[in-house]
Design a protein around this motif. Sequence first.
Motif, short mmCIF file in Angstrom:
data_model
loop_
_atom_site.label_atom_id
_atom_site.label_comp_id
_atom_site.label_asym_id
_atom_site.label_seq_id
_atom_site.Cartn_x
_atom_site.Cartn_y
_atom_site.Cartn_z
N ARG A 173 0.92 -1.13 -0.01
CA ARG A 173 -0.15 -0.11 -0.03
C ARG A 173 1.03 1.22 -0.16
NH1 ARG A 173 -4.87 -1.47 4.45
NH2 ARG A 173 -5.86 -3.20 3.10
N THR A 174 0.31 2.17 -0.81
CA THR A 174 1.20 3.61 -0.85
C THR A 174 0.25 4.61 -0.46
OG1 THR A 174 0.44 3.93 -3.20
CG2 THR A 174 2.74 2.64 -2.79
N GLY A 175 1.04 5.85 -0.23
CA GLY A 175 0.27 7.22 0.21
C GLY A 175 0.28 7.16 1.55
N GLU A 176 0.07 8.65 1.82
CA GLU A 176 0.23 9.02 3.34
C GLU A 176 -0.91 8.89 4.20
OE1 GLU A 176 2.70 13.02 1.89
OE2 GLU A 176 0.64 13.26 2.08
N MET A 177 -0.68 9.02 5.42
CA MET A 177 -1.69 8.59 6.34
C MET A 177 -2.25 10.10 6.94
SD MET A 177 -1.35 7.16 10.34
CE MET A 177 -0.87 5.43 9.85
N VAL A 178 -3.54 10.43 6.84
CA VAL A 178 -4.06 11.69 7.33
C VAL A 178 -4.51 11.53 8.86
CG1 VAL A 178 -5.92 13.39 6.73
CG2 VAL A 178 -4.78 11.96 5.04
N VAL A 179 -3.99 12.68 9.46
CA VAL A 179 -4.38 12.59 10.79
C VAL A 179 -5.04 14.07 11.32
CG1 VAL A 179 -3.75 12.38 13.44
CG2 VAL A 179 -2.49 11.00 11.69
N ALA A 180 -6.15 14.09 11.62
CA ALA A 180 -7.15 15.28 11.69
C ALA A 180 -7.70 15.34 13.18
CB ALA A 180 -7.93 15.35 11.02
N ARG A 181 -7.35 16.67 13.86
CA ARG A 181 -8.16 16.89 15.12
C ARG A 181 -8.92 18.27 14.95
NH1 ARG A 181 -7.52 12.38 15.66
NH2 ARG A 181 -6.70 11.05 17.42
N PRO A 182 -10.10 18.43 15.60
CA PRO A 182 -10.93 19.61 15.66
C PRO A 182 -10.37 20.58 16.49
CG PRO A 182 -12.02 18.01 16.78
CD PRO A 182 -10.59 17.19 16.32
N VAL A 183 -10.27 21.88 16.10
CA VAL A 183 -10.05 23.07 17.00
C VAL A 183 -11.10 23.44 17.65
CG1 VAL A 183 -9.11 25.43 17.11
CG2 VAL A 183 -8.13 23.44 15.44
N VAL A 184 -11.54 23.14 18.84
CA VAL A 184 -12.69 23.47 19.69
C VAL A 184 -12.40 24.72 20.71
CG1 VAL A 184 -14.66 22.28 21.02
CG2 VAL A 184 -13.38 21.06 19.15
N ASN A 185 -13.84 25.40 20.77
CA ASN A 185 -13.94 26.45 21.87
C ASN A 185 -15.05 26.69 22.31
OD1 ASN A 185 -14.27 29.69 22.26
ND2 ASN A 185 -12.38 28.81 23.16
N ASN A 186 -15.30 26.07 23.74
CA ASN A 186 -16.43 26.14 24.32
C ASN A 186 -17.59 25.26 23.55
OD1 ASN A 186 -15.55 27.67 26.60
ND2 ASN A 186 -16.05 29.76 25.34
N GLY A 187 -16.97 24.13 23.24
CA GLY A 187 -17.80 23.09 22.50
C GLY A 187 -18.16 23.47 20.78
N ARG A 188 -17.63 24.52 20.48
CA ARG A 188 -17.85 25.05 19.05
C ARG A 188 -16.69 24.77 18.47
NH1 ARG A 188 -17.28 29.86 16.40
NH2 ARG A 188 -16.40 30.78 18.13
N VAL A 189 -16.76 24.33 17.30
CA VAL A 189 -15.73 23.80 16.24
C VAL A 189 -15.24 24.90 15.45
CG1 VAL A 189 -14.91 22.19 14.29
CG2 VAL A 189 -16.36 21.35 15.94
N LEU A 190 -13.78 25.23 15.55
CA LEU A 190 -13.44 26.44 14.82
C LEU A 190 -12.77 26.14 13.38
CD1 LEU A 190 -12.14 28.35 17.92
CD2 LEU A 190 -14.32 28.70 16.89
N GLY A 191 -12.24 24.91 13.51
CA GLY A 191 -11.76 24.43 12.30
C GLY A 191 -10.86 22.98 12.64
N ALA A 192 -9.97 22.62 11.99
CA ALA A 192 -9.04 21.46 12.14
C ALA A 192 -7.71 21.70 11.83
CB ALA A 192 -9.85 20.47 11.15
N ALA A 193 -6.81 21.00 12.63
CA ALA A 193 -5.45 20.64 12.48
C ALA A 193 -5.31 19.44 11.89
CB ALA A 193 -4.68 20.72 13.85
N VAL A 194 -4.54 19.25 10.63
CA VAL A 194 -4.30 18.22 9.74
C VAL A 194 -2.77 17.85 9.54
CG1 VAL A 194 -4.90 16.99 7.64
CG2 VAL A 194 -6.48 18.45 8.55
#
Length: 446
Positions: free
Chosen positions: A114-135
């Motif tokens: 298998r080839t390709g990269e592994m994608v790891v993402a985590r949400p950027v959250v403030n007071n339960g509200r999603v502001l974006g994501a770090a990938v």
Amino acid sequence: MVIILAVVAAVPLANYIATSTSRTLFLSRSNDADWFATMAESPLQSGDIANLRELAVRYHELYNTPVFVVDVDRRVVATSRSGVEVNEPDLKVALDSTLAGRLPAEPPALFPWRTGEMVVARPVVNNGRVLGAAVLRVPTEKARDQVQSGLLLLLGGLLISIGAIVIGIVRPITRWVLRPLNDLDNATHQITRGALDTRVSTDGRAPELRRLGDSFNSMALSLHQARQREREFVADASHQLRTPLTSARIHIEGLSRLSPTARFALSDIDRLGRIVQRLSRLAGSDRPGADADSNEAPLDLAQAVKERLVGWKAVYAADDMELVIGEMVPGGVAPELEVDDILDVLLDNASKYGAPPVEVSVTRDGTEVVLSVRDHGLGLGSRDLKKVGERFWRSAHHREMPGTGLGLAIVRSEAARVGGRVAARPPIGGGLVIEVRVPLIDDYDA
């Protein structure tokens, strides 16, 4: 069966190696993604992303792993390298889950193909509200190399295990299964060496092998009985002939004083007596050295041959045949060797089946003394050479001529009694050489 079991066991082990390596890489990079998500919370709220972009570049340089941060509208606000396409299939799936407030599923196991990269993402959250994501786009070459090494070690271990099983289990079983055939092979070799009383066991064996063993035993019994009948016949014939021959000799000795012709008959009677003696010895000598125990002094083969040739030279001269006495090298041999009988057979055969000149020589060859008789006749073919000395065998060229086919068999038997052998070969220039090779007695003093 062993290979199938090994494969069945190898599949889950290989999957465990790949899954474990993939999970270890995913968890370590997830921690880094969580840290970036924490660091991106304030810049996404304030809009000051300069420090965040600098952190991404440093992380990329240190771990060779690209990083980017997107806002809730999927706009890239900070990245360690340009050209990020958020609509790529892998990225889109990860962002859909992350921006919805869910953690993406673990990526599939990293197998070498298998080839390709592994994608790891985590949400950027403030007071339960999603502001974006770090990938993080994690390279997988090193992880796949580790999996490949683990799979090679697993394969090597399986091969060693299969080999150990084959050596430890299959080989003994194979030996056990083939043991009856090995016994039969050993028994066959014993039969060819003359041990006709050899038998094989048929107890506790497969029906097919039992039938084969019974057939072999029946064959060996038939051979043994035939040999016994042959010995008994020759022994009885020899015994029955001795008495009338002795009586005839006594009567002819009396007549020999009155008639010179009777002396020729007396010579024939003596010759018949020697033939009877040779036949008796031929039937009873089945192994080399049967009569070899003697305390007599060694016999000089060359001297014995020269003495016997005195009479044969007259016989050959009477038939206008040339008899050549070649090299005569002294050599001690067993005293019980019947040199006269051997030489009589060889010279009689040479005169009947060969052509002059006939040459007789005695030489040494290593630890053997060699009596050679050569004629200049038609000789024998390669197949016939191998049969020289067999009982009742005669060459196809000589079957119309008188004879029994026992002469060379008697010679071979005489040589075998003292551990010798008979060989036949075609010499340079045509004809035939019969060699009687007998052991040289080392302590003989010429």
